[in-house]
Design a protein around this motif. Sequence first.
Motif, mmCIF file in Angstrom:
data_model
loop_
_atom_site.group_PDB
_atom_site.id
_atom_site.type_symbol
_atom_site.label_atom_id
_atom_site.label_comp_id
_atom_site.label_asym_id
_atom_site.label_seq_id
_atom_site.Cartn_x
_atom_site.Cartn_y
_atom_site.Cartn_z
ATOM 1 N N ASN A 136 -4.672 15.979 6.358
ATOM 2 C CA ASN A 136 -3.805 16.131 7.521
ATOM 3 C C ASN A 136 -2.421 15.556 7.272
ATOM 4 O O ASN A 136 -2.278 14.502 6.655
ATOM 5 C CB ASN A 136 -4.412 15.440 8.747
ATOM 6 N N TYR A 137 -1.432 16.267 7.797
ATOM 7 C CA TYR A 137 -0.043 15.810 7.775
ATOM 8 C C TYR A 137 0.248 15.189 9.125
ATOM 9 O O TYR A 137 -0.087 15.767 10.167
ATOM 10 C CB TYR A 137 0.887 16.999 7.523
ATOM 11 N N ARG A 138 0.834 14.011 9.126
ATOM 12 C CA ARG A 138 1.190 13.322 10.359
ATOM 13 C C ARG A 138 2.707 13.242 10.455
ATOM 14 O O ARG A 138 3.348 12.685 9.565
ATOM 15 C CB ARG A 138 0.569 11.928 10.384
ATOM 16 N N LEU A 139 3.248 13.789 11.538
ATOM 17 C CA LEU A 139 4.681 13.739 11.806
ATOM 18 C C LEU A 139 4.912 12.788 12.966
ATOM 19 O O LEU A 139 4.233 12.875 13.993
ATOM 20 C CB LEU A 139 5.218 15.125 12.174
ATOM 21 N N VAL A 140 5.870 11.889 12.779
ATOM 22 C CA VAL A 140 6.262 10.948 13.826
ATOM 23 C C VAL A 140 7.749 11.135 14.059
ATOM 24 O O VAL A 140 8.545 11.102 13.108
ATOM 25 C CB VAL A 140 5.978 9.483 13.416
ATOM 26 N N CYS A 141 8.141 11.347 15.314
ATOM 27 C CA CYS A 141 9.553 11.390 15.692
ATOM 28 C C CYS A 141 9.811 10.280 16.685
ATOM 29 O O CYS A 141 9.041 10.094 17.632
ATOM 30 C CB CYS A 141 9.931 12.741 16.308
ATOM 31 N N ARG A 142 10.897 9.550 16.447
ATOM 32 C CA ARG A 142 11.334 8.479 17.345
ATOM 33 C C ARG A 142 12.645 8.891 17.990
ATOM 34 O O ARG A 142 13.483 9.552 17.359
ATOM 35 C CB ARG A 142 11.524 7.178 16.579
ATOM 36 N N ALA A 154 0.812 -1.212 0.000
ATOM 37 C CA ALA A 154 0.000 0.000 0.000
ATOM 38 C C ALA A 154 0.846 1.263 0.000
ATOM 39 O O ALA A 154 0.409 2.300 -0.439
ATOM 40 C CB ALA A 154 -0.934 0.012 1.207
ATOM 41 N N GLN A 155 2.054 1.188 0.517
ATOM 42 C CA GLN A 155 2.928 2.348 0.587
ATOM 43 C C GLN A 155 4.255 2.030 -0.079
ATOM 44 O O GLN A 155 4.726 0.902 -0.038
ATOM 45 C CB GLN A 155 3.196 2.741 2.045
ATOM 46 N N ALA A 156 4.861 3.044 -0.643
ATOM 47 C CA ALA A 156 6.196 2.871 -1.203
ATOM 48 C C ALA A 156 7.163 2.624 -0.059
ATOM 49 O O ALA A 156 6.937 3.061 1.063
ATOM 50 C CB ALA A 156 6.594 4.133 -1.972
ATOM 51 N N PRO A 157 8.248 1.896 -0.314
ATOM 52 C CA PRO A 157 9.222 1.670 0.755
ATOM 53 C C PRO A 157 9.788 2.999 1.247
ATOM 54 O O PRO A 157 9.913 3.947 0.471
ATOM 55 C CB PRO A 157 10.304 0.807 0.099
ATOM 56 N N PRO A 158 10.103 3.071 2.555
ATOM 57 C CA PRO A 158 10.638 4.322 3.086
ATOM 58 C C PRO A 158 11.947 4.701 2.398
ATOM 59 O O PRO A 158 12.747 3.838 2.067
ATOM 60 C CB PRO A 158 10.857 4.049 4.563
ATOM 61 N N THR A 159 12.102 5.969 2.186
ATOM 62 C CA THR A 159 13.351 6.482 1.636
ATOM 63 C C THR A 159 13.901 7.493 2.612
ATOM 64 O O THR A 159 13.179 8.010 3.454
ATOM 65 C CB THR A 159 13.118 7.167 0.273
ATOM 66 N N SER A 160 15.170 7.763 2.518
ATOM 67 C CA SER A 160 15.770 8.755 3.407
ATOM 68 C C SER A 160 15.181 10.125 3.102
ATOM 69 O O SER A 160 15.022 10.491 1.940
ATOM 70 C CB SER A 160 17.284 8.800 3.218
ATOM 71 N N PRO A 161 14.857 10.893 4.153
ATOM 72 C CA PRO A 161 14.312 12.232 3.918
ATOM 73 C C PRO A 161 15.386 13.143 3.341
ATOM 74 O O PRO A 161 16.579 12.884 3.501
ATOM 75 C CB PRO A 161 13.888 12.691 5.310
ATOM 76 N N PRO A 162 14.981 14.192 2.662
ATOM 77 C CA PRO A 162 15.977 15.125 2.140
ATOM 78 C C PRO A 162 16.760 15.745 3.293
ATOM 79 O O PRO A 162 16.229 15.890 4.391
ATOM 80 C CB PRO A 162 15.150 16.178 1.401
ATOM 81 N N SER A 211 1.508 4.017 8.175
ATOM 82 C CA SER A 211 0.366 3.281 8.702
ATOM 83 C C SER A 211 -0.726 4.232 9.174
ATOM 84 O O SER A 211 -1.909 4.048 8.850
ATOM 85 C CB SER A 211 0.817 2.382 9.854
ATOM 86 N N LEU A 212 -0.336 5.259 9.925
ATOM 87 C CA LEU A 212 -1.319 6.233 10.400
ATOM 88 C C LEU A 212 -2.032 6.915 9.242
ATOM 89 O O LEU A 212 -3.251 7.081 9.261
ATOM 90 C CB LEU A 212 -0.647 7.285 11.279
ATOM 91 N N SER A 213 -1.262 7.306 8.244
ATOM 92 C CA SER A 213 -1.840 8.021 7.108
ATOM 93 C C SER A 213 -2.768 7.130 6.294
ATOM 94 O O SER A 213 -3.874 7.547 5.932
ATOM 95 C CB SER A 213 -0.716 8.574 6.223
ATOM 96 N N SER A 214 -2.332 5.923 6.024
ATOM 97 C CA SER A 214 -3.162 5.048 5.192
ATOM 98 C C SER A 214 -4.447 4.637 5.904
ATOM 99 O O SER A 214 -5.457 4.360 5.266
ATOM 100 C CB SER A 214 -2.380 3.812 4.746
ATOM 101 N N ALA A 274 1.535 13.200 4.314
ATOM 102 C CA ALA A 274 0.282 13.916 4.080
ATOM 103 C C ALA A 274 -0.787 12.886 3.748
ATOM 104 O O ALA A 274 -0.638 12.094 2.818
ATOM 105 C CB ALA A 274 0.442 14.902 2.927
ATOM 106 N N GLY A 275 -1.855 12.891 4.523
ATOM 107 C CA GLY A 275 -2.921 11.915 4.326
ATOM 108 C C GLY A 275 -4.009 12.411 3.390
ATOM 109 O O GLY A 275 -4.141 13.611 3.132
#
Length: 183
Positions: free
Chosen positions: A164-170, A31-39, A78-81, A159-160
């Motif tokens: 809404n934009y969902r930001l997750v920080c670990r 359902a989602q593209a594999p994660p890529t490194s952020p700019p 996951s949250l966005s989808s 961006a869902g």
Amino acid sequence: MRHAHNRQRMRLFPPGILVLALTVAPVASGAQAPPTSPPPSFSQEILDAHNKYRAAVGVPPLVWSDDLAAAAQAWANSLSSNLQFAHDPNAQGQGENIWMGTTGAFSLTQMVDSWGQEQQNFQNGTFPSVSTTGNWSDVAHYSQMVWRNTTSVGCAGVAGSDGNYRLVCRYSPQGNIVGQQVF
């Protein structure tokens, strides 16, 4: 907590010190593209926003972690989808801050600053006795950001389809540990 400003929405939830039972629908395979490194500008803005709060209390700056960013990306996807907003019940051993607001209405710095604003109710002490309100969750985003033993952060946002934009920080090592000093 919900803030409203000119029809822009932002929601914050405190990171838990106890694992909460949350029901989250699994993401469909593919359902989602594999994660890529952020700019680089993404990671640098996130680091700068966090580290200004850490510098203000005299704790060492955080460094960027691609591994934490990948974990954050998976949860943000996951949250966005699923159009949800909740902490990851499987973020074992990692601290987590989450943010949600109107897509395009807030900069990354503003998102992190929304957690930093909790500083107004913070009192340094032994967790969970760290809030002037008597409720640790009122300052838990901020205390995670400035937790002395935390050394690295990785974040991701999505961006869902709900606008809404969902930001997750670990964070690692995680903060908000009962019986420990914040800094």
